[in-house]
Design a protein around this motif. Structure first.
Motif, short mmCIF file in Angstrom:
data_model
loop_
_atom_site.label_atom_id
_atom_site.label_comp_id
_atom_site.label_asym_id
_atom_site.label_seq_id
_atom_site.Cartn_x
_atom_site.Cartn_y
_atom_site.Cartn_z
N CYS A 22 0.82 -1.21 0.00
CA CYS A 22 0.00 0.00 0.00
C CYS A 22 0.86 1.26 0.00
O CYS A 22 0.54 2.23 -0.68
CB CYS A 22 -0.94 -0.01 1.21
SG CYS A 22 -2.23 -1.25 1.10
N ARG A 23 1.94 1.24 0.76
CA ARG A 23 2.84 2.40 0.80
C ARG A 23 3.49 2.65 -0.55
O ARG A 23 3.57 3.80 -1.01
CB ARG A 23 3.90 2.19 1.88
CG ARG A 23 4.77 3.41 2.09
CD ARG A 23 5.79 3.25 3.20
NE ARG A 23 6.66 2.11 2.94
CZ ARG A 23 6.78 1.07 3.77
NH1 ARG A 23 6.12 1.04 4.89
NH2 ARG A 23 7.58 0.08 3.49
N ILE A 24 3.93 1.59 -1.23
CA ILE A 24 4.56 1.74 -2.55
C ILE A 24 3.55 2.25 -3.57
O ILE A 24 3.84 3.16 -4.35
CB ILE A 24 5.18 0.40 -3.00
CG1 ILE A 24 6.36 0.04 -2.09
CG2 ILE A 24 5.63 0.48 -4.44
CD1 ILE A 24 6.88 -1.36 -2.28
N LEU A 25 2.34 1.69 -3.56
CA LEU A 25 1.32 2.14 -4.51
C LEU A 25 0.89 3.57 -4.25
O LEU A 25 0.68 4.34 -5.19
CB LEU A 25 0.12 1.21 -4.47
CG LEU A 25 0.34 -0.16 -5.08
CD1 LEU A 25 -0.91 -1.01 -4.90
CD2 LEU A 25 0.72 -0.06 -6.54
N ALA A 37 10.12 6.29 -11.06
CA ALA A 37 10.99 6.77 -9.98
C ALA A 37 10.72 6.01 -8.69
O ALA A 37 11.66 5.64 -7.97
CB ALA A 37 10.77 8.26 -9.77
N VAL A 38 9.47 5.78 -8.38
CA VAL A 38 9.12 5.04 -7.16
C VAL A 38 9.57 3.59 -7.28
O VAL A 38 10.08 3.01 -6.32
CB VAL A 38 7.61 5.14 -6.87
CG1 VAL A 38 7.21 4.26 -5.70
CG2 VAL A 38 7.22 6.58 -6.61
N ALA A 39 9.43 2.99 -8.45
CA ALA A 39 9.87 1.62 -8.66
C ALA A 39 11.38 1.50 -8.44
O ALA A 39 11.85 0.54 -7.81
CB ALA A 39 9.50 1.15 -10.06
N ALA A 45 10.09 -3.85 -10.10
CA ALA A 45 9.85 -3.67 -11.53
C ALA A 45 8.64 -2.76 -11.75
O ALA A 45 7.63 -2.90 -11.06
CB ALA A 45 9.62 -5.02 -12.22
N THR A 46 8.77 -1.85 -12.69
CA THR A 46 7.68 -0.91 -12.97
C THR A 46 6.41 -1.65 -13.33
O THR A 46 5.31 -1.25 -12.91
CB THR A 46 8.10 0.04 -14.11
OG1 THR A 46 9.33 0.66 -13.75
CG2 THR A 46 7.07 1.10 -14.35
N SER A 47 6.52 -2.71 -14.09
CA SER A 47 5.33 -3.43 -14.53
C SER A 47 4.56 -4.06 -13.36
O SER A 47 3.34 -4.22 -13.44
CB SER A 47 5.71 -4.51 -15.54
OG SER A 47 6.59 -5.45 -14.94
#
Length: 51
Positions: A22-25, A37-39, A45-47
């Protein structure tokens, strides 16, 4: 210099807790941020952010 993560043992995939996901999203889809940038920041992985 780049960052390398070594996974040892029988499990070859990282397990993210629900809170970490949840924090990453939230960071990836926040205003004025980019998914790429967050990935890179979280070494994901960005995907995978879109799944």
């Amino acid at each position: 210099m780049s960052h390398v993560t070594l996974l040892t043992g029988p499990e070859r995939r990282r397990r993210w807790s629900e809170e970490d996901q949840c924090r990453i999203l939230a960071a990836a889809f926040a205003p004025l941020s980019t998914v790429a940038a967050v990935a890179r920041q979280y070494d994901v992985a960005t995907s995978l952010t879109y799944k």
